[in-house]
Design a protein around this motif. Sequence first.
Motif, PDB file in Angstrom:
ATOM      1  N   PRO A  63       0.815  -1.230   0.000  1.00 53.40           N
ATOM      2  CA  PRO A  63       0.000   0.000   0.000  1.00 53.40           C
ATOM      3  C   PRO A  63       0.846   1.278   0.000  1.00 53.40           C
ATOM      4  CG  PRO A  63      -0.884  -1.579   1.558  1.00 53.40           C
ATOM      5  CD  PRO A  63       0.439  -2.122   1.104  1.00 53.40           C
ATOM      6  N   ALA A  64       1.933   1.282   0.763  1.00 51.33           N
ATOM      7  CA  ALA A  64       2.793   2.477   0.793  1.00 51.33           C
ATOM      8  C   ALA A  64       3.512   2.656  -0.540  1.00 51.33           C
ATOM      9  CB  ALA A  64       3.796   2.378   1.935  1.00 51.33           C
ATOM     10  N   MET A  65       3.924   1.559  -1.165  1.00 46.34           N
ATOM     11  CA  MET A  65       4.605   1.644  -2.453  1.00 46.34           C
ATOM     12  C   MET A  65       3.654   2.144  -3.544  1.00 46.34           C
ATOM     13  SD  MET A  65       6.966  -1.746  -2.175  1.00 46.34           S
ATOM     14  CE  MET A  65       7.757  -1.569  -3.756  1.00 46.34           C
ATOM     15  N   VAL A  66       2.416   1.692  -3.506  1.00 45.40           N
ATOM     16  CA  VAL A  66       1.424   2.165  -4.475  1.00 45.40           C
ATOM     17  C   VAL A  66       1.202   3.667  -4.293  1.00 45.40           C
ATOM     18  CG1 VAL A  66      -1.026   2.047  -5.106  1.00 45.40           C
ATOM     19  CG2 VAL A  66       0.284  -0.064  -4.787  1.00 45.40           C
ATOM     20  N   LYS A  67       1.104   4.106  -3.061  1.00 44.89           N
ATOM     21  CA  LYS A  67       0.920   5.532  -2.770  1.00 44.89           C
ATOM     22  C   LYS A  67       2.107   6.350  -3.285  1.00 44.89           C
ATOM     23  CE  LYS A  67      -1.124   8.972  -0.526  1.00 44.89           C
ATOM     24  NZ  LYS A  67      -2.254   9.644  -1.093  1.00 44.89           N
ATOM     25  N   LEU A  68       3.327   5.863  -3.048  1.00 43.77           N
ATOM     26  CA  LEU A  68       4.509   6.553  -3.565  1.00 43.77           C
ATOM     27  C   LEU A  68       4.472   6.621  -5.094  1.00 43.77           C
ATOM     28  CD1 LEU A  68       7.475   5.237  -1.388  1.00 43.77           C
ATOM     29  CD2 LEU A  68       6.748   7.606  -1.629  1.00 43.77           C
ATOM     30  N   ALA A  69       4.101   5.512  -5.708  1.00 42.77           N
ATOM     31  CA  ALA A  69       4.054   5.472  -7.178  1.00 42.77           C
ATOM     32  C   ALA A  69       3.046   6.472  -7.715  1.00 42.77           C
ATOM     33  CB  ALA A  69       3.700   4.062  -7.646  1.00 42.77           C
ATOM     34  N   GLU A  70       1.843   6.469  -7.143  1.00 44.80           N
ATOM     35  CA  GLU A  70       0.773   7.327  -7.653  1.00 44.80           C
ATOM     36  C   GLU A  70       0.970   8.802  -7.335  1.00 44.80           C
ATOM     37  OE1 GLU A  70      -2.796   5.604  -6.073  1.00 44.80           O
ATOM     38  OE2 GLU A  70      -2.793   3.985  -7.558  1.00 44.80           O
ATOM     39  N   SER A  71       1.483   9.092  -6.150  1.00 46.81           N
ATOM     40  CA  SER A  71       1.546  10.489  -5.727  1.00 46.81           C
ATOM     41  C   SER A  71       2.892  11.152  -5.982  1.00 46.81           C
ATOM     42  CB  SER A  71       1.192  10.607  -4.241  1.00 46.81           C
ATOM     43  OG  SER A  71       2.140   9.921  -3.453  1.00 46.81           O
ATOM     44  N   VAL A  72       3.938  10.371  -6.212  1.00 42.19           N
ATOM     45  CA  VAL A  72       5.255  10.963  -6.393  1.00 42.19           C
ATOM     46  C   VAL A  72       5.836  10.626  -7.769  1.00 42.19           C
ATOM     47  CG1 VAL A  72       7.625  11.077  -5.525  1.00 42.19           C
ATOM     48  CG2 VAL A  72       5.719  10.934  -3.913  1.00 42.19           C
ATOM     49  N   PHE A  73       6.067   9.354  -8.004  1.00 38.61           N
ATOM     50  CA  PHE A  73       6.783   8.978  -9.216  1.00 38.61           C
ATOM     51  C   PHE A  73       5.963   9.229 -10.482  1.00 38.61           C
ATOM     52  CE2 PHE A  73       9.222   6.854  -5.970  1.00 38.61           C
ATOM     53  CZ  PHE A  73      10.529   6.996  -6.425  1.00 38.61           C
ATOM     54  N   LYS A  74       4.694   8.879 -10.483  1.00 40.06           N
ATOM     55  CA  LYS A  74       3.862   9.061 -11.673  1.00 40.06           C
ATOM     56  C   LYS A  74       3.732  10.539 -12.060  1.00 40.06           C
ATOM     57  CE  LYS A  74      -0.479   7.420 -13.650  1.00 40.06           C
ATOM     58  NZ  LYS A  74      -1.729   6.694 -13.354  1.00 40.06           N
ATOM     59  N   LEU A  76       5.768  12.833 -11.600  1.00 39.52           N
ATOM     60  CA  LEU A  76       7.076  13.281 -12.079  1.00 39.52           C
ATOM     61  C   LEU A  76       7.429  12.629 -13.418  1.00 39.52           C
ATOM     62  CD1 LEU A  76       9.116  13.146  -8.748  1.00 39.52           C
ATOM     63  CD2 LEU A  76       8.437  15.203 -10.001  1.00 39.52           C
ATOM     64  N   GLY A  77       6.518  11.769 -13.922  1.00 41.46           N
ATOM     65  CA  GLY A  77       6.789  11.060 -15.169  1.00 41.46           C
ATOM     66  C   GLY A  77       7.851   9.991 -15.001  1.00 41.46           C
ATOM     67  N   GLN A  78       7.931   9.440 -13.792  1.00 41.04           N
ATOM     68  CA  GLN A  78       8.964   8.458 -13.466  1.00 41.04           C
ATOM     69  C   GLN A  78       8.331   7.125 -13.071  1.00 41.04           C
ATOM     70  OE1 GLN A  78      12.388   8.981 -13.100  1.00 41.04           O
ATOM     71  NE2 GLN A  78      12.548  11.192 -13.152  1.00 41.04           N
ATOM     72  N   ASN A  79       9.064   6.078 -13.296  1.00 45.05           N
ATOM     73  CA  ASN A  79       8.768   4.787 -12.684  1.00 45.05           C
ATOM     74  C   ASN A  79       9.892   4.512 -11.710  1.00 45.05           C
ATOM     75  OD1 ASN A  79       6.326   3.919 -13.947  1.00 45.05           O
ATOM     76  ND2 ASN A  79       7.490   3.673 -15.845  1.00 45.05           N
ATOM     77  N   LEU A 110      14.075   4.864 -12.601  1.00 42.69           N
ATOM     78  CA  LEU A 110      14.604   3.881 -13.537  1.00 42.69           C
ATOM     79  C   LEU A 110      15.769   4.396 -14.377  1.00 42.69           C
ATOM     80  CD1 LEU A 110      11.400   2.053 -14.819  1.00 42.69           C
ATOM     81  CD2 LEU A 110      12.978   1.368 -13.020  1.00 42.69           C
ATOM     82  N   HIS A 111      16.058   5.674 -14.242  1.00 36.25           N
ATOM     83  CA  HIS A 111      17.204   6.221 -14.979  1.00 36.25           C
ATOM     84  C   HIS A 111      18.496   5.621 -14.439  1.00 36.25           C
ATOM     85  CE1 HIS A 111      14.108   9.381 -15.515  1.00 36.25           C
ATOM     86  NE2 HIS A 111      14.589   9.360 -16.747  1.00 36.25           N
ATOM     87  N   SER A 112      19.459   5.490 -15.305  1.00 38.97           N
ATOM     88  CA  SER A 112      20.781   5.012 -14.911  1.00 38.97           C
ATOM     89  C   SER A 112      21.335   5.922 -13.816  1.00 38.97           C
ATOM     90  CB  SER A 112      21.703   5.041 -16.127  1.00 38.97           C
ATOM     91  OG  SER A 112      23.049   5.044 -15.734  1.00 38.97           O
ATOM     92  N   PRO A 113      22.087   5.374 -12.862  1.00 40.71           N
ATOM     93  CA  PRO A 113      22.681   6.234 -11.824  1.00 40.71           C
ATOM     94  C   PRO A 113      23.558   7.359 -12.376  1.00 40.71           C
ATOM     95  CG  PRO A 113      22.810   3.947 -11.158  1.00 40.71           C
ATOM     96  CD  PRO A 113      22.321   3.957 -12.589  1.00 40.71           C
ATOM     97  N   ASP A 114      24.024   7.211 -13.616  1.00 44.37           N
ATOM     98  CA  ASP A 114      24.835   8.262 -14.241  1.00 44.37           C
ATOM     99  C   ASP A 114      23.989   9.344 -14.909  1.00 44.37           C
ATOM    100  OD1 ASP A 114      27.140   6.859 -13.522  1.00 44.37           O
ATOM    101  OD2 ASP A 114      27.114   5.691 -15.378  1.00 44.37           O
ATOM    102  N   ASP A 115      22.700   9.103 -15.044  1.00 45.06           N
ATOM    103  CA  ASP A 115      21.793  10.044 -15.709  1.00 45.06           C
ATOM    104  C   ASP A 115      21.425  11.160 -14.729  1.00 45.06           C
ATOM    105  OD1 ASP A 115      19.467  11.340 -16.771  1.00 45.06           O
ATOM    106  OD2 ASP A 115      18.998   9.534 -17.924  1.00 45.06           O
ATOM    107  N   PRO A 116      21.513  12.423 -15.143  1.00 43.83           N
ATOM    108  CA  PRO A 116      21.149  13.531 -14.252  1.00 43.83           C
ATOM    109  C   PRO A 116      19.699  13.479 -13.752  1.00 43.83           C
ATOM    110  CG  PRO A 116      22.399  14.358 -16.108  1.00 43.83           C
ATOM    111  CD  PRO A 116      22.111  12.903 -16.398  1.00 43.83           C
TER     112      PRO A 116
END
Length: 172
Positions: A63-74, A76-79, A110-116
């Motif tokens: 449930p916490a991961m879904v909340k983070l995905a929906e409210s933060v990462f999504k 921001l256009g991020q997975n 999901l960006h590479s650690p070298d990606d800004p």
Amino acid sequence: MFVAKELETQEKLEELKKALKDHNVQDNAEIFPSLKDVFEKCLGLDSKTFAIFKTTHQSMLVPAMVKLAESVFKPLGQNFKDVNRPEGWKIQIHIGEAIYIVHKRIEQSLHSPDDPKHFECHWSLRLSFDKQMSDLKAVFVRIIDVKTHPDMPKEEQDKVVDALKGEGYLIS
């Protein structure tokens, strides 16, 4: 064994030690069903030790991961995915007047650690129970830290931090 030492009789503890040794539980995806069998035979599925063990399963985080995905990462256009390092997921168990189970996780874009555009989100889920493990008193999700790539533009860094603050998470 720490939990069983705190909550079970010496007789039950010895029985559990022997069963774990005899059962040869493997550390893989099937560990939960294997250990469930051991707990059921030695302590019973209504034991406090087994109740604590159940809270250490990854399903507690969903449930916490879904909340983070929906409210933060999504927004921001991020997975995201978990960080595959020893500190990527830790579980602490505190036994006293109350019982606390704390999951500490690190998720990353999901960006590479070298990606800004890369960033990591350190967060925790704290479950607070009464001493009998019969009543869930509180659940807290807290953002512990956010680490952005050093070359991420300040404007993007601010968006990441604002997204994490905006959902009522506690940022320490």
